[in-house]
Design an enzyme around this catalytic site. Structure first.
Site, PDB file in Angstrom:
ATOM      1  N   GLU A 133      -2.385 -12.933   1.796  1.00  0.00           N
ATOM      2  CA  GLU A 133      -3.390 -12.867   0.735  1.00  0.00           C
ATOM      3  C   GLU A 133      -2.750 -13.439  -0.514  1.00  0.00           C
ATOM      4  OE1 GLU A 133      -4.815 -10.008  -2.554  1.00  0.00           O
ATOM      5  OE2 GLU A 133      -4.851  -8.946  -0.636  1.00  0.00           O
ATOM      6  N   PRO A 147       2.525 -18.494  -3.412  1.00  0.00           N
ATOM      7  CA  PRO A 147       2.628 -19.430  -2.292  1.00  0.00           C
ATOM      8  C   PRO A 147       4.077 -19.770  -1.938  1.00  0.00           C
ATOM      9  CG  PRO A 147       0.924 -20.134  -3.817  1.00  0.00           C
ATOM     10  CD  PRO A 147       1.652 -19.007  -4.485  1.00  0.00           C
ATOM     11  N   GLY A 192       1.024 -12.715  -3.322  1.00  0.00           N
ATOM     12  CA  GLY A 192       0.308 -13.738  -4.066  1.00  0.00           C
ATOM     13  C   GLY A 192       1.007 -15.034  -4.365  1.00  0.00           C
ATOM     14  N   CYS A 221      -5.783 -11.235  -8.028  1.00  0.00           N
ATOM     15  CA  CYS A 221      -6.002 -12.456  -7.250  1.00  0.00           C
ATOM     16  C   CYS A 221      -7.472 -12.836  -7.198  1.00  0.00           C
ATOM     17  CB  CYS A 221      -5.439 -12.291  -5.846  1.00  0.00           C
ATOM     18  SG  CYS A 221      -6.097 -10.857  -4.968  1.00  0.00           S
TER      19      CYS A 221
END
Length: 495
Positions: free
Chosen positions: A228, A208, A206, A267
Site C-alpha cells: 500500500e 516506493p 508508503g 496516503c
C-alpha cells in the site's frame, strides 16, 4: 575506544538482534504448525482480545497517538480506534461465513463429483505498519490475518515510537503471545526480518523506494507481497451545477479529506484539486472561511511527524517558483512541527509540489478551462490510490470511472471509502497492489484451496489412449457442454 572495537561491538549487537529475530520467527512457525490457529474458537478469541484491548486501553492509545502525531482524541477515535472496533466486530460476526467452503459447479460429465474452494491460512505472515495511522494500520491488517488463522509478526514504524511501544507492551496481554509478536526497531530490524522466510508480507509504509527493497528481499524466498503506497490523489471539483449548500458541503468534505486526517499525512488524502478557472475564486473563498471555522484551535489538527518531514514540506513552500502561488496560510512553526493549512493556486506543474506526493497540509488548486479537461490531466499522472470527484454530472462520473485508473473512486466525498468494510482497499500500478479491509483482509491472508472429490461410478475411456478421431469428436462435444450431441455420437447415431 577504537573504531575497530566499535565496529566489532556493533556487529555483535547486530548478530544478537538477528538471533533474537530468528527465535521469534521460529516460535511463530511452531505456533502455526501446532495447528491451534486454524480453529474458529481461536480466531474468535483473538478478535475478542483485540476488542478488549481497544476498550480497556483506549486512553493510553489516545495518549500515544497524541504524543507521536499531535492527534486530538476525537480524530484518533474517528480514524483509528473507532474504525478498528467496527472492523473487529464485523469480522467476529462474519467469520463463520468467511471460513465456510464455497461450492463450485462441476460439469455433468464428471458426475458423481463435488468441488469446492476451501480458504486456509497462509501460515506465518509479516506486517509492516506505518507512522501516520500507527494504531489503525497495525491492527486493521492484523484483524484480517488473525481471522484467516495465521501467526503474525507485526513491525510498527519507528517514527511513531509511543504507539509502537504501546503495541509491544499490550498486545501480548490480550491475544495469544506465542502466535502474535510485535517487533520494534528501525530500518535495520526491518531488513533483518526480510532475511527470513514468510508466507506473506504486507507493507504499508508508503515509500516506493523502500517497497522496492522489500520486494527484492521477498523475491529471495518467493514470498508474496502486498503493497500500500499512495501517490498524488486528485480531487475533481465540478462547480457548474453546485448550489450554495452543495458548495459548502463539498468544501467541508474537501477539508476533511485534506487537513483533518493526520494533517494531510495520509496516503488517501486529497493531494490537489482540479477546478474550472471561472469557479476557482469561489472555491478558494469557501475553503478559506471554512478552514478558519474548523481550525480555530491549532490542537484540532495533527502536527508534522518529525523535523525531516517538516523541512521537506517547508522546502516545498520556499521554492521561489511556488511561493507566489500561496493564497492562504503558509506560516510554519518549527518548534512545534506545525504548518498552517495552506492553499496554493496554480503552482508550476513541474515543481516538486506537483510532481511528488505532498503528504502534508498543503493543497494546490489547479485550474482547467473545462472540467472535462481534468480527465486528461489525471490520466497523465501515475495511477493514484484514490480519485475524488465532486459533481452532479452523471456523464462526468461515468467518464471518471471508465477512463481513469486508481485504487478507488469516491464521488462527492473524500477518505470515507476507507471505513467501508465491503469495499476493498488498495492501489494499482505505482500506488500499490493487494487489497484488504473486511472480508478482503481475510482473503488477502488466506489461500483459496481447490478441493475436488469424484466417485467411481462413471468412467469414460475416451480420455485415455489409444487415440482415434472418434474420441476427438466426443471430446469436442464435451468441451462445448453439448451433451445431447455427445450421447448421439457415443451411441453411433451421429457422426
Amino acid at each position: 575506544m577504537s573504531a575497530a572495537t566499535m565496529a566489532a561491538g556493533a556487529a555483535a549487537a547486530g548478530a544478537e538482534a538477528g538471533g533474537a529475530l530468528g527465535e521469534t520467527v521460529r516460535e511463530l512457525r511452531e505456533a502455526y504448525e501446532g495447528g491451534r490457529t486454524r480453529s474458529l474458537a481461536w480466531r474468535q478469541a483473538q478478535l475478542r482480545g483485540l476488542l478488549r484491548l481497544l476498550k480497556e486501553k483506549e486512553m493510553e492509545a489516545f495518549q500515544a497517538l497524541h504524543t507521536d502525531l499531535g492527534k486530538h482524541h476525537a480524530e484518533a477515535f474517528r480514524d483509528e480506534v473507532g474504525v478498528l472496533i467496527k472492523s473487529a466486530n464485523g469480522a467476529l460476526q462474519q467469520l463463520r461465513k468467511w471460513m465456510a467452503p464455497d461450492r463450485v459447479w462441476v460439469p455433468l460429465i464428471a458426475w458423481p463429483a463435488t468441488a469446492q474452494v476451501v480458504p486456509e491460512p497462509l501460515g506465518v505472515v509479516l506486517i509492516f505498519s506505518c507512522w501516520n495511522f500507527p494504531l489503525g494500520l497495525s491492527l486493521e491488517p492484523l484483524i484480517g490475518a488473525l481471522a484467516a488463522g495465521n501467526a503474525v509478526a507485526l513491525k510498527p514504524s519507528e517514527l511513531s515510537p509511543c504507539t509502537a511501544r504501546f503495541l509491544a507492551d499490550n498486545i501480548g496481554g490480550y491475544i495469544d503471545a506465542s502466535a502474535v509478536k510485535v517487533v520494534n526497531g528501525g530500518p535495520e530490524v526491518g531488513g533483518q526480518l526480510m532475511e527470513h522466510r514468510w508466507d506473506k508480507v504486507l507493507f504499508t509504509e508508503g515509500s516506493p523506494r523502500i517497497a522496492r527493497s522489500v520486494m527484492a528481499a521477498a523475491a529471495r524466498h518467493l514470498t508474496p507481497v502486498a503493497l500500500e503506497l499512495g501517490g498524488k490523489c486528485p480531487c475533481i471539483f465540478d462547480a457548474a451545477a453546485a448550489g450554495a449548500r452543495d458548495l459548502q458541503v463539498s468544501a467541508n468534505r474537501i477539508i476533511a479529506g485534506k487537513w483533518s486526517s493526520c494533517a494531510g499525512q495520509a496516503c488517501i488524502a486529497i493531494d490537489y484539486v482540479l477546478v474550472e478557472e471561472r469557479f476557482a475564486p469561489v472555491l478558494v473563498k469557501v475553503l478559506k472561511s471554512t478552514l478558519k471555522r474548523f481550525f480555530q484551535d491549532a490542537d484540532h489538527m495533527a502536527r508534522i511527524v518529525n523535523e525531516r518531514h517538516f523541512q521537506r514540506l517547508s522546502g516545498l513552500l520556499k521554492d521561489r517558483a511556488v511561493a507566489p502561488s500561496i493564497l492562504h496560510g503558509g506560516s510554519v512553526d518549527a518548534k512545534n512541527l506545525y504548518i498552517e493549512p495552506t492553499i496554493l493556486l496554480n503552482p508550476p506543474l513541474d515543481s516538486a509540489i506537483m510532481t511528488e506526493e505532498i503528504f502534508g497540509p498543503l493543497l494546490p488548486i489547479i485550474t482547467v478551462k473545462k472540467i472535462e479537461d481534468s480527465i486528461a490531466f489525471v490520466k497523465a499522472m501515475p495511477k493514484p490510490l484514490a480519485i475524488y470527484a465532486f459533481t452532479r454530472d452523471a456523464a462526468l462520473r461515468r467518464r471518471v470511472v471508465e477512463e481513469t485508473s486508481s485504487g478507488s473512486v469516491t464521488f462527492n466525498d473524500a477518505v470515507v471509502q476507507y471505513a467501508i468494510d465491503g469495499l476493498p482497499f488498495g492501489g494499482v500500478g505505482q500506488s500499490g497492489f493487494g487489497q484488504y479491509h473486511g472480508r478482503h483482509s481475510f482473503e488477502m491472508f488466506s489461500h483459496k484451496k481447490a478441493v475436488m472429490k469424484r466417485g467411481y461410478l462413471l468412467e469414460l475411456t475416451l480420455r485415455y489412449p489409444p487415440w482415434d478421431d472418434s474420441k476427438v469428436t466426443l471430446m469436442r462435444y464435451l468441451y462445448r457442454f453439448n451433451y445431447f450431441a455427445f450421447v448421439l455420437a457415443f451411441l453411433g447415431l451421429r457422426r
